[in-house]
Design a protein around this motif. Sequence first.
Motif, mmCIF file in Angstrom:
data_model
loop_
_atom_site.group_PDB
_atom_site.id
_atom_site.type_symbol
_atom_site.label_atom_id
_atom_site.label_comp_id
_atom_site.label_asym_id
_atom_site.label_seq_id
_atom_site.Cartn_x
_atom_site.Cartn_y
_atom_site.Cartn_z
ATOM 1 N N LEU A 60 0.822 -1.208 0.000
ATOM 2 C CA LEU A 60 0.000 0.000 0.000
ATOM 3 C C LEU A 60 0.859 1.264 0.000
ATOM 4 O O LEU A 60 0.558 2.224 -0.714
ATOM 5 N N VAL A 61 1.917 1.259 0.780
ATOM 6 C CA VAL A 61 2.823 2.416 0.791
ATOM 7 C C VAL A 61 3.453 2.586 -0.583
ATOM 8 O O VAL A 61 3.572 3.705 -1.090
ATOM 9 N N LEU A 62 3.832 1.489 -1.206
ATOM 10 C CA LEU A 62 4.431 1.560 -2.538
ATOM 11 C C LEU A 62 3.431 2.083 -3.565
ATOM 12 O O LEU A 62 3.787 2.881 -4.438
ATOM 13 N N VAL A 63 2.182 1.667 -3.458
ATOM 14 C CA VAL A 63 1.153 2.140 -4.389
ATOM 15 C C VAL A 63 0.911 3.642 -4.217
ATOM 16 O O VAL A 63 0.815 4.386 -5.193
ATOM 17 N N PHE A 64 0.813 4.091 -2.959
ATOM 18 C CA PHE A 64 0.491 5.495 -2.725
ATOM 19 C C PHE A 64 1.680 6.427 -2.921
ATOM 20 O O PHE A 64 1.504 7.582 -3.318
ATOM 21 N N THR A 65 2.886 5.965 -2.648
ATOM 22 C CA THR A 65 4.052 6.838 -2.795
ATOM 23 C C THR A 65 4.845 6.557 -4.066
ATOM 24 O O THR A 65 5.829 7.242 -4.323
ATOM 25 N N GLY A 66 4.420 5.576 -4.844
ATOM 26 C CA GLY A 66 5.134 5.205 -6.063
ATOM 27 C C GLY A 66 5.354 6.349 -7.038
ATOM 28 O O GLY A 66 6.481 6.550 -7.505
#
Length: 89
Positions: A60-66
Amino acid sequence: MSPEQSVGLVSQGVTLVITLVMILIVPSLLVGLLVSIVQTATQIQEQTLSFLPRLIVTLLVLVFTGPWILRQIISLFQGIFQHIPGAIG
């Protein structure tokens, strides 16, 4: 290219790497700590129980901060490529 410029580029790169790693790792560590506390309080000693929440939080962090991460990397490499003519000449 002067040594100061080289050191500046390397320090920008190292700072960016540290920032990106912190963005991805810290939430996973916090969730792992929270799950460990819950496991200790309930005396559930299942090794795989903490893996799934950490994986989900990391994704989720990768999706939102990608997109932001990608912009930061692109910005760094654009700066490096703009300094190439000064390094050669």
